[in-house]
Scaffold this active site. Structure first.
Site, PDB file in Angstrom:
ATOM      1  N   LYS A 494       0.738  -1.113  -0.130  1.00 60.49           N
ATOM      2  CA  LYS A 494      -0.020  -0.007   0.113  1.00 60.49           C
ATOM      3  C   LYS A 494       0.964   1.191   0.056  1.00 60.49           C
ATOM      4  O   LYS A 494       2.013   1.251   0.370  1.00 60.49           O
ATOM      5  CB  LYS A 494      -0.946  -0.024   1.046  1.00 60.49           C
ATOM      6  CG  LYS A 494       0.012  -0.106   2.416  1.00 60.49           C
ATOM      7  CD  LYS A 494      -0.979  -0.422   3.628  1.00 60.49           C
ATOM      8  CE  LYS A 494      -0.122  -0.407   4.858  1.00 60.49           C
ATOM      9  NZ  LYS A 494      -0.956  -0.859   6.135  1.00 60.49           N
ATOM     10  N   TYR A 718      15.128  31.675   4.546  1.00 58.44           N
ATOM     11  CA  TYR A 718      13.926  32.430   4.879  1.00 58.44           C
ATOM     12  C   TYR A 718      13.865  32.706   6.589  1.00 58.44           C
ATOM     13  O   TYR A 718      14.722  31.962   7.175  1.00 58.44           O
ATOM     14  CB  TYR A 718      12.761  31.721   4.629  1.00 58.44           C
ATOM     15  CG  TYR A 718      12.361  31.313   3.214  1.00 58.44           C
ATOM     16  CD1 TYR A 718      12.062  32.796   2.411  1.00 58.44           C
ATOM     17  CD2 TYR A 718      12.420  30.250   2.536  1.00 58.44           C
ATOM     18  CE1 TYR A 718      11.659  32.545   1.081  1.00 58.44           C
ATOM     19  CE2 TYR A 718      12.032  29.929   1.203  1.00 58.44           C
ATOM     20  CZ  TYR A 718      11.647  31.305   0.501  1.00 58.44           C
ATOM     21  OH  TYR A 718      11.305  31.341  -0.934  1.00 58.44           O
TER      22      TYR A 718
HETATM   23  C1  LIG Z   1      -0.189  -1.667   7.139  1.00 55.98           C
HETATM   24  C2  LIG Z   1      -0.723  -2.835   7.632  1.00 55.98           C
HETATM   25  C3  LIG Z   1       0.133  -3.976   7.956  1.00 55.98           C
HETATM   26  C4  LIG Z   1       1.541  -3.761   7.964  1.00 55.98           C
HETATM   27  O1  LIG Z   1       1.809  -3.054   9.351  1.00 55.98           O
HETATM   28  P1  LIG Z   1       3.653  -2.960   9.572  1.00 55.98           P
HETATM   29  O2  LIG Z   1       3.755  -2.271  11.032  1.00 55.98           O
HETATM   30  O3  LIG Z   1       3.928  -2.061   8.586  1.00 55.98           O
HETATM   31  O4  LIG Z   1       4.451  -4.205   9.440  1.00 55.98           O
HETATM   32  C5  LIG Z   1      -0.393  -4.997   8.549  1.00 55.98           C
HETATM   33  N1  LIG Z   1      -1.761  -5.123   8.408  1.00 55.98           N
HETATM   34  C6  LIG Z   1      -2.701  -4.038   8.054  1.00 55.98           C
HETATM   35  C7  LIG Z   1      -4.081  -4.414   8.219  1.00 55.98           C
HETATM   36  C8  LIG Z   1      -2.044  -2.885   7.719  1.00 55.98           C
HETATM   37  O5  LIG Z   1      -2.764  -1.894   7.222  1.00 55.98           O
END
Ligand SMILES: *Cc1c(COP(=O)(O)O)cnc(C)c1O
Length: 823
Positions: A494, A718
């Protein structure tokens, strides 16, 4: 594709259909020829193609074991009564026949493109400029062969209103086939190259063969400026009664006449068409791009598209990937990379680009060339011609790589050295030998010349995020080592794989056989499918508007509420799917998405059981504090709830499903709760809370643009925040908060790494730039700057910015180029 039953397909192919014992009629939606593809078992049929190196029949047994039950074959061999099959004399022919049938079902215009060069570029660019006005189906990548074309045409559906297909041939006699499959209404003839390539005896024969694609056309787009081609096209169009849409750079009287003015990096073009004058600009200055763009414009006139709208689109065109790539090299060298094909034609084109680049900076020309594949010429003659081309383009040196070119070394008149393999070259190469040269690196794909490019590439240019794919694989294996061999791994890709990229990361993971990929929204999944990713993909936040895509692209939704379930069932019903895989999310304490109560979950499971549309592939939950030992009691309570609910669901179902609850930190700290699957995220990208031996996968790099002296009474940046107490030296680095560098790192809170030392960030970080205090360090413009990587960790930056590594990683702006490194 258009849905058909196996009976239909057998009928279309006039072939015999053998039903397995418990065969039930259902609709086929996918024709698959690659055994590694995604199979929607109920709705796919596997066509066992026989190629020069590979026989699809060899995979049937394995596929049957996986549950695939429909095949198109030419040998019955291993299929017993375990699967249904259609028996044909020639599976490739069958695939083509089927595609031709599908083609005939659609009345919207089809554009057919062929020629020696530029087919893919013209197709991709046409797609870009016309996408606003048409819904277009086209060949994926350059699927333009005897198999690629039918697979592309099979993608035609009612929802499109324009098709663009390219066709490529490697020997005489092939085009007629492709023509019958594509049946184009508008043709585009890009150009014609040298006759010998592709096994033709003369240019005339070659042109005539290519023209066969256009037999069914009403209109034909071509450039009138190539005399020989022009004559043959004239004859052809008269004979077939085709309207000519010729265009010209030379002939003012032409129906479509272009003038152009080349500038550095862009070209201004004027089109004169039916008393109209249309002006537009393209971000390219080479002649091939210009020619390709004119084909696109002419094709748009043939389609009666809105030209003023299109004129605007041209300035946004991108180079089509997998082609020539120009990069800064070591020691003032310049690299022209073209390692995706090798033939005489494209060598000529690449040499002309090399010439352009070399002339700009007065560099000498050197060519690194592999054996040349795919040509109809005897080898001695081939390399004689290569030498001739190199001489024509004033190449001073050749490095030949491969057994074949090495054995023809005497064909080359210029200075030369030869190596049997890329490895042999890399083992002996001395980087300091390459100084102020323009180097063309050109080879057939299997020589993997990207290794040479990586070796000769300057490490210090531009702002970029370097992603090390080998480190990614290493990290994956570190986590695998914590799991039982049979435990499945879902990798969270994702948010652009936590900022590190989409397709590159997904294909690496697919290659490493991860079991699932997880995206946040369905568009991310569609994007991966379109790029050829076939690993199962779960969509974490499916939206109602995306259900159709989810089904069509074989994505698997996370079902977290009853309304979501109801509307997904509705869509599933409309599509007539059966046992479509879904995943149930339960909320065990995070209080984010998910079913929270047992009674809810019982109802949901009942509802899914009631009909045949959906099948529960997995039930999962998410931990709220897996990385912090203070929450371990809470985490244990989450496990307990999870056990209880999954047991309940298991009792209600007569089939098995996977259970998963661990994220990266969970895998590290609670491996005993791995169940059937785990979900790996941040750990893959190199961040571990428990000190696992992970490798850093990302390096955010930039380059010093300017170095200057600052006096004690002056300030930097700045709000005059950057104060110095003594005469200081400041380096300007072209990377700012718009690139994702957190502004909280300003004013000496954060530092960067230049020439083996840390240099504090001075003053406020600007939108596109920042300044570093390099007093006492030996720093000059062009030096490499690490923002994070091997010397400054992402965790350190996150801490200084008062956030978590996740936000640093996902916050790197899309405008920062990702460069992928792989050994
Ligand atoms: C993002 C996510 C993960 C992964 O989590 P990490 O801490 O990056 O390993 C696992 N399960 C769900 C549902 C997530 O949204």
């Amino acid at each position: 594709m258009k849905k058909m039953t196996l009976e239909n397909i057998a009928k279309i192919l006039s072939a015999q259909f053998f039903r397995k014992e418990d065969y039930q009629e259902h609709l086929i939606e996918k024709i698959i020829t690659d055994s590694r593809s995604f199979f929607d078992i109920e709705h796919s049929v596997f066509v066992a193609l026989i190629g020069p190196r590979n026989n699809g029949h060899n995979y049937i047994e394995g596929l049957i074991a996986k549950g695939v039950s429909a095949f198109i074959v030419s040998e019955t061999g291993v299929i017993s009564d375990k699967a249904s099959y259609i028996l044909v004399p020639d599976t490739t022919k069958a695939l083509q026949q089927l595609a031709a049938f599908v083609r005939r079902q659609f009345k919207y215009p089809v554009i057919g493109i062929t020629g020696s060069n530029g087919k893919t570029i013209v197709k991709e660019w046409l797609f870009s400029i016309l996408s606003g006005q048409f819904k277009i189906v086209r060949n994926p990548k350059s699927y333009n062969s005897q198999v690629g074309v039918p697979l592309s045409v099979l993608l035609m559906e009612e929802r499109y209103n324009l098709a663009i297909f390219e066709a490529g041939i490697s020997q005489p006699g092939e085009m007629q086939n492709l023509s019958e499959i594509i049946q184009p209404e508008i043709g585009i003839f890009t150009n014609i190259g040298d006759a010998h390539q592709e096994g033709f005896v003369s240019t005339k024969q070659k042109i005539n063969e290519k023209l066969l694609l256009f037999g069914s056309c009403k209109k034909l787009v071509y450039c009138e400026d190539q005399e020989k081609t022009n004559l043959l096209i004239d004859e052809f169009c008269v004979e077939k009664n085709i309207e000519k849409v010729g265009w010209s750079f030379k002939n003012r009287a032409s129906k479509l006449f272009f003038t152009y003015k080349t500038e550095t990096g862009s070209t201004k073009i004027s089109a004169f068409y039916q008393n109209h004058e249309i002006h537009f600009e393209i971000p390219f200055s080479d002649f091939s791009s210009l020619e390709n763009v004119c084909h696109c414009f002419a094709a748009a006139t043939a389609l009666n598209a809105d030209l003023t709208v299109i004129a605007d689109e041209f300035k946004h065109l991108f180079p089509v990937e997998m082609r020539l790539e120009i990069k800064r090299g070591i020691n003032n060298c310049l690299l022209v990379n073209d390692y995706y094909n090798s033939d005489l034609n494209s060598l000529g084109i690449a040499l002309s680009v090399l010439q352009q680049q070399a002339a700009k900076a007065q560099l000498s020309k050197l060519v690194i060339l592999s054996d040349i594949k795919q040509t109809g010429l005897p080898k001695a003659e081939l390399y004689r011609q290569v030498n001739h081309l190199l001489q024509e383009w004033e190449t001073v040196e050749i490095i030949g790589i491969g057994e074949e070119i090495s054995s023809h070394r005497e064909a080359f008149a210029m200075k030369g050295s030869f190596y049997p393999s890329t490895e042999a070259f890399l083992n002996q190469v001395n980087r300091s030998k390459y100084q102020s040269a323009a180097i063309l690196i050109k080879g057939a794909r299997q020589f993997m010349f990207e290794k040479i490019s990586a070796y000769l590439q300057s490490k210090a240019h531009l702002t970029r995020l370097e992603i090390d794919l080998n480190a990614l694989t290493h990290n994956l294996n570190v986590y695998r080592s914590l799991l039982k061999p049979e435990t499945k791994i879902m990798v969270m890709v994702k948010a652009f794989s936590y900022g590190s990229g989409d397709i590159e990361i997904a294909s690496t993971l697919q290659y490493q056989h991860v079991d699932y990929l997880a995206v946040a929204v369905s568009d991310e999944g569609v994007h991966l499918r379109n790029a050829g990713i076939t690993t199962p993909i779960i969509v974490m936040n499916p939206e109602q508007q995306s259900f159709q895509n989810i089904i069509e692209y074989g994505l698997e939704p996370n079902i977290y509420s009853t309304p979501l379930l109801e509307s997904f069932i509705k869509t599933a019903e409309q599509f007539g799917v059966k046992d479509f895989p879904v995943h149930l999310k339960i909320d065990t304490g995070m209080n984010r998405l998910g079913f929270k109560t047992e009674s809810e979950l019982i109802k949901v499971t009942e509802r899914i059981k009631q009909n045949s549309y959906l099948k529960i592939k997995s039930v999962f939950s998410h931990l709220a504090g897996s990385d912090e030992s203070t929450f371990d009691d809470f985490t244990q309570s989450q496990f307990m709830i999870f056990d209880k609910i999954t047991n309940l669901v298991a009792k209600m179902l007569d089939y098995k499903f996977d259970r998963h609850i661990l994220n990266s930190a969970g895998i590290e700290r609670f491996p005993e709760k791995q169940y059937e699957m785990v979900r790996l995220g941040i750990g893959l990208y190199g961040v571990s809370g428990t000190g696992l031996p992970l490798r850093n996968i990302g390096k955010l790099m930039s380059t010093v643009s300017q170095v200057k002296n600052v006096q004690p009474d002056e300030t930097v940046g700045y709000s005059r925040k950057g104060k110095v107490t003594e005469e200081s030296i400041i380096a300007v680095v072209p990377l700012g908060y718009a690139d994702g560098l957190d502004r909280k790192l300003s004013n000496r809170n954060g530092s960067v790494f230049i020439n083996s030392q840390r240099a504090p960030i001075i003053g406020n970080i600007c939108m596109d730039m920042m300044m570093a205090d390099v007093t006492g360090l030996d720093v000059k413009p062009g030096d490499a700057v690490e923002i994070f990587g091997d010397n400054i960790s992402i965790s350190e930056i996150a801490e200084k910015a008062g956030t978590i590594p996740y936000e640093i990683l996902t916050g790197i702006s899309q405008r920062v180029k990702r460069i992928y490194l792989q050994e």
